[in-house]
Design an enzyme around this catalytic site. Structure first.
Site, mmCIF file in Angstrom:
data_model
loop_
_atom_site.group_PDB
_atom_site.id
_atom_site.type_symbol
_atom_site.label_atom_id
_atom_site.label_comp_id
_atom_site.label_asym_id
_atom_site.label_seq_id
_atom_site.Cartn_x
_atom_site.Cartn_y
_atom_site.Cartn_z
ATOM 1 N N TYR A 50 26.966 26.232 25.462
ATOM 2 C CA TYR A 50 26.158 27.074 26.348
ATOM 3 C C TYR A 50 26.412 28.555 26.056
ATOM 4 O O TYR A 50 25.483 29.354 25.935
ATOM 5 C CB TYR A 50 26.527 26.721 27.791
ATOM 6 C CG TYR A 50 25.742 27.426 28.861
ATOM 7 C CD1 TYR A 50 24.421 27.070 29.117
ATOM 8 C CD2 TYR A 50 26.325 28.415 29.646
ATOM 9 C CE1 TYR A 50 23.700 27.714 30.127
ATOM 10 C CE2 TYR A 50 25.621 29.052 30.646
ATOM 11 C CZ TYR A 50 24.303 28.695 30.894
ATOM 12 O OH TYR A 50 23.602 29.326 31.886
ATOM 13 N N SER B 45 23.329 34.884 30.407
ATOM 14 C CA SER B 45 24.378 34.390 31.299
ATOM 15 C C SER B 45 25.620 35.260 31.123
ATOM 16 O O SER B 45 25.746 35.976 30.124
ATOM 17 C CB SER B 45 24.694 32.942 30.920
ATOM 18 O OG SER B 45 26.028 32.605 31.214
#
Ligand SMILES: NC(=O)c1ccc[n+]([C@@H]2O[C@H](COP(=O)([O-])OP(=O)(O)OC[C@H]3O[C@@H](n4cnc5c(N)ncnc54)[C@H](O)[C@@H]3O)[C@@H](O)[C@H]2O)c1
Length: 271
Positions: A165, A152
């Protein structure tokens, strides 16, 4: 199709295949001749995905497995080997965020819910490590195979709010490099491990964070657009080509890489 990009009858296991990016990629791969194993946690959603798969070809199977449950993954692996005799690729698509593991603007850093933080770390990191350890056992015998992880933008740049995350995705980059090295040294140059790092795509998890009900951008959505030279979010099909390339022989000398698919988000300072 050019031989370099041929996916015909490659057995590809896709985790999180009930979701948007991995699910769309799974269907794309099946449409391009791969035998696709749709792996998801929720039985009804796996059934829904395989109903759609039926309209593409007969080359698919569904597996209901939790990526954090080693026993169910091992059972799934046995079923794949029993039916197809091999695994050519594993796409680790299961992942995502949880509200408790974020620090919103109204919260203090000290409010972090460590339990939710651990859940997000587990889903994104252990939920990639475990399927890799289970399904890449086939690669040891075959001396060929590849893994595609999902990183990501948050792995290399601090994105506000999403602490758990971000930490997990940074570890995914590291795991990708580590596993790429170890697999090549142990099993040779036919075994490769890479990752895609999608920029911002609208999914169930982030829709409300990035867009308002009337389709306009939230403040956060606008901040993302401002730092994306393409001035738009990604369309899910724009991630398929990177996965296709990384699975195919076209990337036979590529391992340990994290490929950004981000409209330029990661290369732009924002100024
Ligand atoms: N959408 C984006 O903008 C974006 C950006 C960067 C990275 N990613 C990453 O891409 C990957 C796919 O994201 P998406 O947007 O398609 O998300 P999604 O939520 O649509 O799909 C994720 C899927 O994983 C499944 N899943 C969750 N926990 C599971 C478990 N324990 N076992 C098995 N399956 C489980 C969910 O049911 C869901 O179907 C994720 O790793 C995500 O972090 C997404």
């Amino acid at each position: 199709m050019n031989q370099l990009f041929d996916l015909s009858d490659k057995v590809v296991v896709v985790t999180g295949a009930t979701g948007i990016l991995a699910g769309g990629s799974a269907k794309y791969l099946q449409k391009n001749g791969a035998i696709v194993v749709y792996l998801g946690r929720n039985k009804d959603r796996v059934n829904l995905a395989t109903e759609e798969a039926k309209s593409i070809s007969e080359k698919f199977m569904g597996l209901t497995c939790d990526v954090l449950d080693e026993a169910s993954l091992r059972e799934g692996f046995e079923k794949v080997i029993e039916k197809y005799g091999r695994v050519d690729a594993l796409v680790n698509g299961a992942g995502g965020n949880m509200p408790g593991a974020t620090i919103g603007p109204e919260k203090e850093i000290f409010d972090l819910d460590l339990e939710d933080y651990s859940k997000v770390m587990d889903l994104n990191l252990k939920g990639t490590v475990l399927p890799t350890l289970v399904f890449s056992q086939a690669f040891k015998e075959q001396k060929t195979g590849c893994v595609i992880n999902f990183s990501s933008m948050s792995s290399t740049q601090a994105l506000t709010r999403v602490l758990g995350y971000s930490n997990a995705k940074a570890a995914i980059d590291n795991f990708t490099r580590w596993m790429a090295t170890e697999m090549a040294i142990k099993y040779g140059d036919g075994v490769r491990v890479n990752a895609v790092a999608p920029g911002f795509f609208i999914s169930k998890q982030n829709r409300a964070l990035l867009t308002n009900e009337d389709g306009s951008f939230t403040d956060r959505g606008q901040q993302v657009i401002n730092k994306t030279p393409f001035r738009r979010f990604g369309k899910q099909e724009e991630v398929y080509g990177a996965i296709h390339y990384l699975i195919s022989d076209a990337s036979s000398f590529v391992t340990g890489s994290v490929m950004a698919v981000d409209g330029g988000f990661s290369c732009f300072s924002g100024v």
